[in-house]
Enzyme design. Structure first.
Site, PDB file in Angstrom:
ATOM      1  N   HIS A 294      -1.614  -5.327   5.569  1.00  0.00           N
ATOM      2  CA  HIS A 294      -0.719  -6.193   6.797  1.00  0.00           C
ATOM      3  C   HIS A 294      -1.833  -6.912   7.770  1.00  0.00           C
ATOM      4  O   HIS A 294      -1.664  -7.688   8.586  1.00  0.00           O
ATOM      5  CB  HIS A 294       0.971  -5.843   7.506  1.00  0.00           C
ATOM      6  CG  HIS A 294       0.839  -4.711   7.896  1.00  0.00           C
ATOM      7  ND1 HIS A 294       0.316  -3.045   7.741  1.00  0.00           N
ATOM      8  CD2 HIS A 294       0.232  -4.317   9.501  1.00  0.00           C
ATOM      9  CE1 HIS A 294       0.380  -2.716   8.861  1.00  0.00           C
ATOM     10  NE2 HIS A 294       0.453  -3.218   8.966  1.00  0.00           N
TER      11      HIS A 294
ATOM     12  N   ASP B 153      -3.550   6.597   4.448  1.00  0.00           N
ATOM     13  CA  ASP B 153      -2.241   5.920   5.335  1.00  0.00           C
ATOM     14  C   ASP B 153      -3.306   4.730   5.710  1.00  0.00           C
ATOM     15  O   ASP B 153      -2.894   3.725   5.981  1.00  0.00           O
ATOM     16  CB  ASP B 153      -1.801   6.594   6.467  1.00  0.00           C
ATOM     17  CG  ASP B 153      -0.291   5.738   7.023  1.00  0.00           C
ATOM     18  OD1 ASP B 153      -0.007   5.026   5.890  1.00  0.00           O
ATOM     19  OD2 ASP B 153      -0.013   6.019   7.589  1.00  0.00           O
TER      20      ASP B 153
ATOM     21  N   GLU C  87      -1.781   5.497  17.866  1.00  0.00           N
ATOM     22  CA  GLU C  87      -0.714   5.462  17.847  1.00  0.00           C
ATOM     23  C   GLU C  87       0.177   5.962  18.648  1.00  0.00           C
ATOM     24  O   GLU C  87      -0.123   7.378  18.818  1.00  0.00           O
ATOM     25  CB  GLU C  87      -0.088   5.254  16.245  1.00  0.00           C
ATOM     26  CG  GLU C  87      -0.887   4.325  15.637  1.00  0.00           C
ATOM     27  CD  GLU C  87      -0.292   4.275  13.932  1.00  0.00           C
ATOM     28  OE1 GLU C  87       1.041   3.290  13.764  1.00  0.00           O
ATOM     29  OE2 GLU C  87      -0.576   5.041  13.401  1.00  0.00           O
TER      30      GLU C  87
ATOM     31  N   LYS D 120       0.664  -1.189  -0.147  1.00  0.00           N
ATOM     32  CA  LYS D 120       0.218   0.410   0.094  1.00  0.00           C
ATOM     33  C   LYS D 120       0.607   1.635  -0.160  1.00  0.00           C
ATOM     34  O   LYS D 120       1.844   1.327   0.280  1.00  0.00           O
ATOM     35  CB  LYS D 120      -0.789  -0.333   0.717  1.00  0.00           C
ATOM     36  CG  LYS D 120      -0.324  -0.047   2.633  1.00  0.00           C
ATOM     37  CD  LYS D 120      -0.978   0.416   3.534  1.00  0.00           C
ATOM     38  CE  LYS D 120      -1.347   1.359   3.932  1.00  0.00           C
ATOM     39  NZ  LYS D 120      -0.515   2.452   4.698  1.00  0.00           N
TER      40      LYS D 120
ATOM     41  N   HIS E  36      -6.712   0.093   5.817  1.00  0.00           N
ATOM     42  CA  HIS E  36      -6.773  -1.097   7.296  1.00  0.00           C
ATOM     43  C   HIS E  36      -7.842  -1.141   8.259  1.00  0.00           C
ATOM     44  O   HIS E  36      -8.508  -2.065   8.050  1.00  0.00           O
ATOM     45  CB  HIS E  36      -5.695  -0.819   7.792  1.00  0.00           C
ATOM     46  CG  HIS E  36      -4.151  -0.469   7.485  1.00  0.00           C
ATOM     47  ND1 HIS E  36      -3.673  -1.981   6.798  1.00  0.00           N
ATOM     48  CD2 HIS E  36      -2.745  -0.240   8.202  1.00  0.00           C
ATOM     49  CE1 HIS E  36      -2.572  -1.713   6.826  1.00  0.00           C
ATOM     50  NE2 HIS E  36      -1.978  -0.501   7.129  1.00  0.00           N
TER      51      HIS E  36
HETATM   52  C1  BG6 Z   1       1.016   1.409   7.833  1.00  0.00           C
HETATM   53  C2  BG6 Z   1       1.244   3.307   8.017  1.00  0.00           C
HETATM   54  O1  BG6 Z   1       0.463   1.260   7.011  1.00  0.00           O
HETATM   55  O2  BG6 Z   1       0.732   0.578   9.080  1.00  0.00           O
HETATM   56  C3  BG6 Z   1       1.891   3.169   9.291  1.00  0.00           C
HETATM   57  O3  BG6 Z   1       1.639   3.102   6.803  1.00  0.00           O
HETATM   58  C4  BG6 Z   1       0.892   3.128  10.590  1.00  0.00           C
HETATM   59  O4  BG6 Z   1       2.090   4.515   9.014  1.00  0.00           O
HETATM   60  C5  BG6 Z   1       1.516   1.083  10.182  1.00  0.00           C
HETATM   61  O5  BG6 Z   1       2.262   3.157  11.216  1.00  0.00           O
HETATM   62  C6  BG6 Z   1       0.200   0.631  11.330  1.00  0.00           C
HETATM   63  O6  BG6 Z   1       0.667  -0.741  11.556  1.00  0.00           O
HETATM   64  P1  BG6 Z   1       0.298  -1.158  12.774  1.00  0.00           P
HETATM   65  O7  BG6 Z   1       0.116  -3.229  12.235  1.00  0.00           O
HETATM   66  O8  BG6 Z   1       1.465  -1.096  13.893  1.00  0.00           O
HETATM   67  O9  BG6 Z   1      -0.923  -1.210  13.989  1.00  0.00           O
END
Ligand code: BG6
Length: 483
Positions: free
Chosen positions: A180, A237, A218, A150, A242
């Site tokens: 992911h 993003d 986050e 992505k 997600h």
């Molecule tokens: C990524 C984003 O796809 O996912 C990031 O580009 C983000 O900005 C991240 O921090 C979050 O992933 P996870 O697995 O830590 O929730």
């Protein structure tokens, strides 16, 4: 497996550790080979040394034995994505590996590169014949797959155009658009929760659910990703990818089977059912924020209007969800790192506790903790012991780590393994991605036409801008506290 972007952050932090985990669990065959490709001039030894240095920072993920196993199977090639000669050289390198390791021409290309280069890389692979499957009788079963990271496009139009570009060289079933989040155990478990239990599905609708909150908070800021983030922002993003995965898993209709086609069709269907908004609605139903200090981060403009927080209210126009708001929020530099789906059930229709100390009824929540502290909790009211009738909220809690002894998993382990075995269930089809962009496009347009005037508008370590609370307060609701 060939990783383009072999010197990058994603390779170092996530892909190589995930491959080590797969090696550790015996999921990679002895003939597995990993080729790193990047623009810099470096030897295989130098590449390994760079990764090894990163290993030091995260020793428990890259354990020594599996790292050694993998390192013996790794090689580096310099590749300029704009140069056909680079791809021809890569093709010869891969043919040599086929002979040495018996990899039979089965190639997995992973594009861990900036999104503006996706189409160029695919064209380069296509031009060198590297996307062609089964060209001869002997090689009729050989496969060629491309994993695309992505962001897939930066809006609806660019996603469509990227699709057109890559599908000139690849069939749809050779394309693995990765998100992911879909590799996370807790996200996959949503399907088990909903469709392997008789208990929940009957109450999983507007008849019993008041609203849904999806949070991906986050504590980190943009770190070293300022250049990328300035162009993306929190909405692009995190939301069409997600957060919509979480929404789709929560809200999709039951698929007829667990087959990739059936699951992906149901997911695309529910995202397509998100109610389209006009500009005024998009502005009223969304909130953007920027943390104080963002403009001082490296590679960030001093007057940046990029959002580092976003919240929105979405409605899904189908019979199951009519009138049930889905509130989404995500942001950086917030009070806690927490990704969760919180489902709020309707209040009991009537309080029978008249004349007691019970002041108000406690609503039932089901909390699906995606990370950290992975698990599922069901909150309900219970009577406090004692002569008086008073209630308290208690929780039944299932915790992955204590029950299943979870191995460290970023999501990439499962997804890489699935590409290798050709299972596309957890990858995004083009229609899925387009549905996501279509749903957020009104917000993107409304924001572009109305630049924010109050940035920066939230303190690092807070719950985001006050307007996010007002978004729910207007509906007589409140976010679950972050910290
Ligand atoms: C990524 C984003 O796809 O996912 C990031 O580009 C983000 O900005 C991240 O921090 C979050 O992933 P996870 O697995 O830590 O929730």
């Amino acid at each position: 497996m060939v990783i383009f972007g072999a010197a990058g952050d994603l390779t170092r932090r996530l892909l190589v550790p995930a491959l080590c985990q797969l090696a550790r669990s015996g999921s990679l065959s002895p003939g597995f080979r990993l080729v790193g490709a990047a623009t810099g001039e470096r030897s295989t030894q130098q590449w390994l040394a760079e990764l090894e240095a990163a290993r030091g920072e995260d020793a428990d993920v890259l354990d020594a034995a599996s790292w050694r196993w993998l390192a013996e199977r790794m090689s580096y090639v310099r590749a300029d994505l704009h140069d056909a000669q680079s791809f021809r050289a890569l093709a010869s390198h891969l043919e040599a590996l086929d002979r040495e390791a018996g990899t039979e021409g089965n190639y997995l290309f992973y594009l861990a590169i900036p999104d503006r280069l996706f189409a160029t890389a695919v064209a380069g692979l296509g031009g060198a014949g590297l996307t062609r499957e089964g060209a001869t009788r002997e090689s009729s079963s050989r496969w060629r797959r491309v994993v695309i990271e992505k962001p897939f496009g930066h809006d609806l139009e660019s996603a469509r155009s990227l699709d057109r570009d890559i599908l000139r060289f690849l069939r749809e079933d050779q394309v693995y658009r990765i998100d992911h989040y879909l590799g996370k155990e807790t996200v996959q478990n949503l399907m088990a929760l909903r469709f392997a239990n008789g208990l929940f599905e009957p109450i999983w609708s507007r008849n019993h659910i008041d609203h849904v909150q999806i949070t991906a908070a986050e504590t980190v800021g943009v770190e070293r990703r300022g250049r990328f983030y300035e162009l993306a922002g929190a909405l692009r993003d995190m939301v069409p990818n997600h957060l919509f995965q979480l929404l789709a898993m929560t809200a999709m209709e039951p698929p007829a089977s667990f087959e990739a086609a059936a699951v992906r069709a149901k997911k695309a269907e529910v995202v397509s059912a998100i109610r389209p908004m006009g500009e005024a609605q998009a502005l009223a139903n969304s909130v953007r924020g920027q943390y104080r200090g963002y403009r001082d981060e490296p590679d960030v403009a001093r007057d940046s209007t990029t959002e580092t927080f976003m919240a929105c209210k979405l409605l899904i126009d189908n019979w199951r969800w009519a009138g049930v708001p889905f509130y989404l929020r995500t942001g950086k530099q917030l009070a806690a790192r927490r990704t969760e789906i919180a489902i709020r059930f309707h209040q009991a229709p009537l309080s029978i506790f008249r004349g007691t100390d019970v002041e108000h009824m406690h609503p039932n929540w089901m909390i699906l903790r995606i990370q950290p502290d992975e698990g599922i909790a069901l909150e309900f009211a219970a009577k406090r012991p004692g002569a008086k009738v008073t209630l308290d909220t208690v929780s039944m809690d299932f915790c992955y780590a204590t029950h299943f002894k979870l191995a460290p998993n970023t999501g990439y382990e499962t997804l890489l393994y699935d590409v290798m075995i050709g299972d596309a269930t957890l990858f995004q089809r083009a229609d899925n991605i387009e549905a996501g962009w279509r749903a957020v496009q009104p917000i993107l347009d409304a924001w572009a036409g109305n630049p924010p005037r109050d940035f920066p508008n939230y303190a690092p370590g807070s719950s985001g801008p006050a307007a996010a609370d007002e978004l729910l307060a207007r509906d007589g609701r409140a976010w679950r506290p972050l910290a």
